[in-house]
Design a protein around this motif. Structure first.
Motif, PDB file in Angstrom:
ATOM      1  N   ILE A  11       0.822  -1.221   0.000  1.00 20.71           N
ATOM      2  CA  ILE A  11       0.000   0.000   0.000  1.00 20.71           C
ATOM      3  C   ILE A  11       0.849   1.261   0.000  1.00 20.71           C
ATOM      4  CG2 ILE A  11      -0.333   0.224   2.487  1.00 20.71           C
ATOM      5  CD1 ILE A  11      -3.409   0.721   1.474  1.00 20.71           C
ATOM      6  N   ASP A  12       1.992   1.259   0.688  1.00 23.64           N
ATOM      7  CA  ASP A  12       2.859   2.442   0.699  1.00 23.64           C
ATOM      8  C   ASP A  12       3.358   2.776  -0.705  1.00 23.64           C
ATOM      9  OD1 ASP A  12       2.551   2.649   3.415  1.00 23.64           O
ATOM     10  OD2 ASP A  12       4.422   1.617   3.885  1.00 23.64           O
ATOM     11  N   GLU A  13       3.715   1.749  -1.441  1.00 26.94           N
ATOM     12  CA  GLU A  13       4.206   1.963  -2.800  1.00 26.94           C
ATOM     13  C   GLU A  13       3.082   2.458  -3.713  1.00 26.94           C
ATOM     14  OE1 GLU A  13       6.834  -0.457  -6.101  1.00 26.94           O
ATOM     15  OE2 GLU A  13       6.720  -1.198  -4.047  1.00 26.94           O
ATOM     16  N   LEU A  14       1.870   1.923  -3.514  1.00 25.61           N
ATOM     17  CA  LEU A  14       0.727   2.390  -4.302  1.00 25.61           C
ATOM     18  C   LEU A  14       0.440   3.861  -4.020  1.00 25.61           C
ATOM     19  CD1 LEU A  14      -1.653  -0.691  -4.060  1.00 25.61           C
ATOM     20  CD2 LEU A  14      -0.473   0.144  -6.097  1.00 25.61           C
ATOM     21  N   TRP A  15       0.518   4.277  -2.754  1.00 29.34           N
ATOM     22  CA  TRP A  15       0.295   5.694  -2.401  1.00 29.34           C
ATOM     23  C   TRP A  15       1.354   6.566  -3.061  1.00 29.34           C
ATOM     24  CZ3 TRP A  15      -3.727   8.242  -1.123  1.00 29.34           C
ATOM     25  CH2 TRP A  15      -4.724   7.677  -0.342  1.00 29.34           C
ATOM     26  N   THR A  76      -6.937  19.257   0.119  1.00 29.75           N
ATOM     27  CA  THR A  76      -6.043  18.632   1.082  1.00 29.75           C
ATOM     28  C   THR A  76      -5.074  17.699   0.360  1.00 29.75           C
ATOM     29  OG1 THR A  76      -7.831  18.655   2.695  1.00 29.75           O
ATOM     30  CG2 THR A  76      -5.948  17.260   3.200  1.00 29.75           C
ATOM     31  N   PRO A  77      -3.764  17.870   0.587  1.00 32.32           N
ATOM     32  CA  PRO A  77      -2.783  17.010  -0.076  1.00 32.32           C
ATOM     33  C   PRO A  77      -2.927  15.549   0.358  1.00 32.32           C
ATOM     34  CG  PRO A  77      -1.709  18.913   0.917  1.00 32.32           C
ATOM     35  CD  PRO A  77      -3.126  18.906   1.389  1.00 32.32           C
ATOM     36  N   LEU A  78      -2.518  14.661  -0.519  1.00 25.82           N
ATOM     37  CA  LEU A  78      -2.625  13.231  -0.244  1.00 25.82           C
ATOM     38  C   LEU A  78      -1.781  12.817   0.950  1.00 25.82           C
ATOM     39  CD1 LEU A  78      -2.574  11.864  -3.882  1.00 25.82           C
ATOM     40  CD2 LEU A  78      -4.527  12.087  -2.350  1.00 25.82           C
TER      41      LEU A  78
END
Length: 99
Positions: A11-15, A76-78
């Protein structure tokens, strides 16, 4: 072009990919808008007035990347959304006021 199986990505890489794509799209959309406005200016023979807003100092900073800041205005930034989902509060992200 090689197909990627995004379901196997953490999930971190997808974000991170999501943020990069969002930034790239924003840059390209701004460039396209500028080209269209320049072309309209040529066709009309007049100038298109843009609103000039004063620069607002940032109020929030990403603790993991000090270059990512936000003034608290606009979308709002991601990175803020992601940190909020991880349990951080807006006060945790606030930049201290200078003394």
């Amino acid at each position: 072009m090689k197909q990627l199986n995004f379901e196997t990505f953490p999930i971190d890489e997808l974000w991170a990919i999501h943020e990069q794509v969002g930034n790239l799209l924003a840059e390209k959309m701004t460039a396209e808008r500028n080209k269209i406005e320049d072309r309209l200016k040529q066709l009309r023979g007049d100038s298109i007035e843009r609103r000039h807003y004063s620069r607002i100092p940032p109020k929030y900073r990403n603790p993991a990347n000090r270059y990512q800041t936000w003034s608290g205005r606009g979308r709002t930034p991601l990175w803020i959304k992601r940190l909020r989902m991880e349990g951080k509060s807006m006060e945790d992200l606030r930049i201290p006021e200078p003394a």
